[in-house]
Design a protein around this motif. Structure first.
Motif, PDB file in Angstrom:
ATOM      1  N   LYS A  28       0.836  -1.206   0.000  1.00  0.00           N
ATOM      2  CA  LYS A  28       0.000   0.000   0.000  1.00  0.00           C
ATOM      3  C   LYS A  28       0.875   1.261   0.000  1.00  0.00           C
ATOM      4  CE  LYS A  28      -3.819   0.058   2.406  1.00  0.00           C
ATOM      5  NZ  LYS A  28      -4.880  -0.038   1.390  1.00  0.00           N
ATOM      6  N   SER A  29       2.000   1.189   0.705  1.00  0.00           N
ATOM      7  CA  SER A  29       2.917   2.334   0.729  1.00  0.00           C
ATOM      8  C   SER A  29       3.526   2.578  -0.651  1.00  0.00           C
ATOM      9  CB  SER A  29       4.032   2.089   1.751  1.00  0.00           C
ATOM     10  OG  SER A  29       3.510   1.931   3.045  1.00  0.00           O
ATOM     11  N   PHE A  30       3.922   1.501  -1.329  1.00  0.00           N
ATOM     12  CA  PHE A  30       4.449   1.630  -2.683  1.00  0.00           C
ATOM     13  C   PHE A  30       3.414   2.273  -3.602  1.00  0.00           C
ATOM     14  CE2 PHE A  30       7.660  -2.145  -2.431  1.00  0.00           C
ATOM     15  CZ  PHE A  30       8.558  -1.320  -1.781  1.00  0.00           C
ATOM     16  N   ASP A  31       2.168   1.807  -3.509  1.00  0.00           N
ATOM     17  CA  ASP A  31       1.106   2.331  -4.376  1.00  0.00           C
ATOM     18  C   ASP A  31       0.841   3.804  -4.089  1.00  0.00           C
ATOM     19  OD1 ASP A  31       0.921  -0.163  -5.488  1.00  0.00           O
ATOM     20  OD2 ASP A  31      -0.895  -0.744  -4.411  1.00  0.00           O
ATOM     21  N   TYR A  32       0.887   4.162  -2.815  1.00  0.00           N
ATOM     22  CA  TYR A  32       0.688   5.563  -2.452  1.00  0.00           C
ATOM     23  C   TYR A  32       1.805   6.432  -3.019  1.00  0.00           C
ATOM     24  CZ  TYR A  32       0.815   9.772   0.434  1.00  0.00           C
ATOM     25  OH  TYR A  32       0.886  11.072   0.864  1.00  0.00           O
ATOM     26  N   LEU A  33       3.048   5.998  -2.838  1.00  0.00           N
ATOM     27  CA  LEU A  33       4.182   6.769  -3.349  1.00  0.00           C
ATOM     28  C   LEU A  33       4.137   6.888  -4.876  1.00  0.00           C
ATOM     29  CD1 LEU A  33       7.017   5.333  -1.079  1.00  0.00           C
ATOM     30  CD2 LEU A  33       6.038   7.639  -0.977  1.00  0.00           C
ATOM     31  N   LYS A  34       3.730   5.802  -5.527  1.00  0.00           N
ATOM     32  CA  LYS A  34       3.656   5.835  -6.991  1.00  0.00           C
ATOM     33  C   LYS A  34       2.594   6.828  -7.456  1.00  0.00           C
ATOM     34  CE  LYS A  34       3.920   2.771 -10.974  1.00  0.00           C
ATOM     35  NZ  LYS A  34       3.997   1.366 -11.428  1.00  0.00           N
ATOM     36  N   SER A  35       1.496   6.955  -6.686  1.00  0.00           N
ATOM     37  CA  SER A  35       0.454   7.922  -7.045  1.00  0.00           C
ATOM     38  C   SER A  35       0.955   9.355  -6.955  1.00  0.00           C
ATOM     39  CB  SER A  35      -0.766   7.748  -6.132  1.00  0.00           C
ATOM     40  OG  SER A  35      -0.516   8.240  -4.825  1.00  0.00           O
ATOM     41  N   LEU A  36       2.059   9.548  -6.228  1.00  0.00           N
ATOM     42  CA  LEU A  36       2.683  10.868  -6.098  1.00  0.00           C
ATOM     43  C   LEU A  36       3.856  11.028  -7.066  1.00  0.00           C
ATOM     44  CD1 LEU A  36       2.762  11.161  -2.191  1.00  0.00           C
ATOM     45  CD2 LEU A  36       1.051  12.088  -3.759  1.00  0.00           C
ATOM     46  N   SER A  37       3.957  10.092  -8.014  1.00  0.00           N
ATOM     47  CA  SER A  37       5.010  10.097  -9.039  1.00  0.00           C
ATOM     48  C   SER A  37       6.392   9.784  -8.475  1.00  0.00           C
ATOM     49  CB  SER A  37       5.041  11.454  -9.776  1.00  0.00           C
ATOM     50  OG  SER A  37       3.802  11.691 -10.415  1.00  0.00           O
ATOM     51  N   VAL A  38       6.427   9.109  -7.340  1.00  0.00           N
ATOM     52  CA  VAL A  38       7.696   8.659  -6.775  1.00  0.00           C
ATOM     53  C   VAL A  38       8.029   7.300  -7.396  1.00  0.00           C
ATOM     54  CG1 VAL A  38       8.915   7.962  -4.677  1.00  0.00           C
ATOM     55  CG2 VAL A  38       7.284   9.864  -4.610  1.00  0.00           C
ATOM     56  N   VAL A  39       9.251   7.132  -7.829  1.00  0.00           N
ATOM     57  CA  VAL A  39       9.668   5.868  -8.438  1.00  0.00           C
ATOM     58  C   VAL A  39       9.745   4.790  -7.356  1.00  0.00           C
ATOM     59  CG1 VAL A  39      11.492   4.657  -9.680  1.00  0.00           C
ATOM     60  CG2 VAL A  39      10.957   7.035 -10.239  1.00  0.00           C
ATOM     61  N   THR A  40       9.053   3.684  -7.594  1.00  0.00           N
ATOM     62  CA  THR A  40       9.051   2.573  -6.642  1.00  0.00           C
ATOM     63  C   THR A  40       9.491   1.288  -7.358  1.00  0.00           C
ATOM     64  OG1 THR A  40       6.706   2.151  -7.113  1.00  0.00           O
ATOM     65  CG2 THR A  40       7.208   3.577  -5.236  1.00  0.00           C
ATOM     66  N   PRO A  41       9.965   0.295  -6.611  1.00  0.00           N
ATOM     67  CA  PRO A  41      10.456  -0.950  -7.229  1.00  0.00           C
ATOM     68  C   PRO A  41       9.303  -1.846  -7.696  1.00  0.00           C
ATOM     69  CG  PRO A  41      10.644  -1.088  -4.843  1.00  0.00           C
ATOM     70  CD  PRO A  41      10.204   0.318  -5.152  1.00  0.00           C
ATOM     71  N   ASP A  42       8.906  -1.714  -8.939  1.00  0.00           N
ATOM     72  CA  ASP A  42       7.753  -2.456  -9.465  1.00  0.00           C
ATOM     73  C   ASP A  42       7.941  -3.969  -9.369  1.00  0.00           C
ATOM     74  OD1 ASP A  42       6.409  -0.137 -10.057  1.00  0.00           O
ATOM     75  OD2 ASP A  42       7.061  -0.077 -12.150  1.00  0.00           O
ATOM     76  N   LYS A  43       9.136  -4.437  -9.673  1.00  0.00           N
ATOM     77  CA  LYS A  43       9.388  -5.884  -9.635  1.00  0.00           C
ATOM     78  C   LYS A  43       9.216  -6.425  -8.227  1.00  0.00           C
ATOM     79  CE  LYS A  43      12.749  -9.420 -10.964  1.00  0.00           C
ATOM     80  NZ  LYS A  43      14.104  -9.669 -11.557  1.00  0.00           N
ATOM     81  N   LEU A  44       9.716  -5.693  -7.257  1.00  0.00           N
ATOM     82  CA  LEU A  44       9.588  -6.103  -5.862  1.00  0.00           C
ATOM     83  C   LEU A  44       8.127  -6.109  -5.440  1.00  0.00           C
ATOM     84  CD1 LEU A  44      10.803  -6.815  -3.127  1.00  0.00           C
ATOM     85  CD2 LEU A  44      11.144  -4.372  -2.710  1.00  0.00           C
ATOM     86  N   ARG A  45       7.387  -5.072  -5.866  1.00  0.00           N
ATOM     87  CA  ARG A  45       5.975  -5.000  -5.511  1.00  0.00           C
ATOM     88  C   ARG A  45       5.193  -6.178  -6.096  1.00  0.00           C
ATOM     89  NH1 ARG A  45       1.193  -4.832  -6.500  1.00  0.00           N
ATOM     90  NH2 ARG A  45      -0.368  -3.488  -5.532  1.00  0.00           N
ATOM     91  N   THR A  46       5.468  -6.500  -7.369  1.00  0.00           N
ATOM     92  CA  THR A  46       4.782  -7.617  -8.030  1.00  0.00           C
ATOM     93  C   THR A  46       5.097  -8.946  -7.342  1.00  0.00           C
ATOM     94  OG1 THR A  46       4.829  -6.478 -10.163  1.00  0.00           O
ATOM     95  CG2 THR A  46       4.504  -8.858 -10.199  1.00  0.00           C
TER      96      THR A  46
END
Length: 219
Positions: A28-46
């Motif tokens: 949820k934290s990754f998704d929130y940060l991504k909604s703010l255009s912060v680069v997050t580790p997509d592979k790790l999230r998946t």
């Protein structure tokens, strides 16, 4: 293993078991940060969501003592983090819905967000929205939740519950009739931040930030 863990002590064996609640919170934290255009580790999230989906599919299987192998509260936390509807096992969702009384208000809100991703649960979703609308006590123009149960082991608090219910209602209920309750729940959040709660812990404040961001996006 792809999961997240708490660092309770410096002994290596203390981190052997994955913490599913923390893992769900991380998604949820990754998704929130991504909604703010912060680069997050997509592979790790998946990877993390796939692992939690596998856990979720058997989470409510009962052990020899008749209890679920994973606590219902934990499973509801996982459900709220699984954005892909295919990751949400229908049997587990049914069991969680039937265990509504065991869940915190935060977990109930997370469960409803999960149900909203599965059209076949539309009847339960509408009933759940009604239950959230009726939660708490009206105090003037605000509506405030009160739950004497202790969910601190799940990073729970009254403030987090209030924020979660307010956010869920703003995301899931678009009716004109429900607007006064949505506003009252939001005023309840303001009341707690203005001194209506004994303390403002870091985790509650962080999760309230994410919840209120959802509210503003839904308005």
């Amino acid at each position: 293993s792809g999961y997240f863990r708490y660092f309770r002590t410096e002994q290596s064996h203390s981190n052997d078991k994955p913490d599913y609640v923390l893992s769900a919170y991380t998604i949820k934290s990754f998704d929130y940060l991504k909604s703010l255009s912060v680069v997050t580790p997509d592979k790790l999230r998946t990877t993390l969501e796939n692992k939690l989906a596998k856990v979720f599919s058997t989470a409510t299987v009962l052990d020899v003592n008749g209890r679920p192998v994973i606590p219902y509260e934990t499973s509801a936390n996982i459900a709220g983090a699984l954005i892909n509807e295919k990751s949400l096992d229908e049997n587990t969702l049914n069991v969680l819905w039937n265990q509504w009384g065991e869940l915190s208000w935060y977990a109930r809100s997370e469960l409803l967000l999960a149900l909203s991703r599965k059209p076949e649960f539309s009847a339960q979703l509408q009933e759940g929205i009604t239950r959230l609308q009726q939660a708490g006590k009206q105090q003037g123009l605000r509506r405030v939740l009160k739950d004497d149960r202790d969910f601190s082991a799940y990073m729970g608090s009254g403030l987090r519950d209030q924020c979660a219910v307010a956010a869920a209602l703003w995301q899931l209920d678009k009716s004109e009739a429900g607007l006064p309750v949505r506003k009252a729940m939001l005023r309840g959040v303001y009341d707690l931040y203005a001194g209506g709660t004994a303390s403002l812990d870091t985790q509650s404040s962080a999760q309230c930030l994410m919840s209120l961001h959802s509210v503003t996006s839904a308005m």
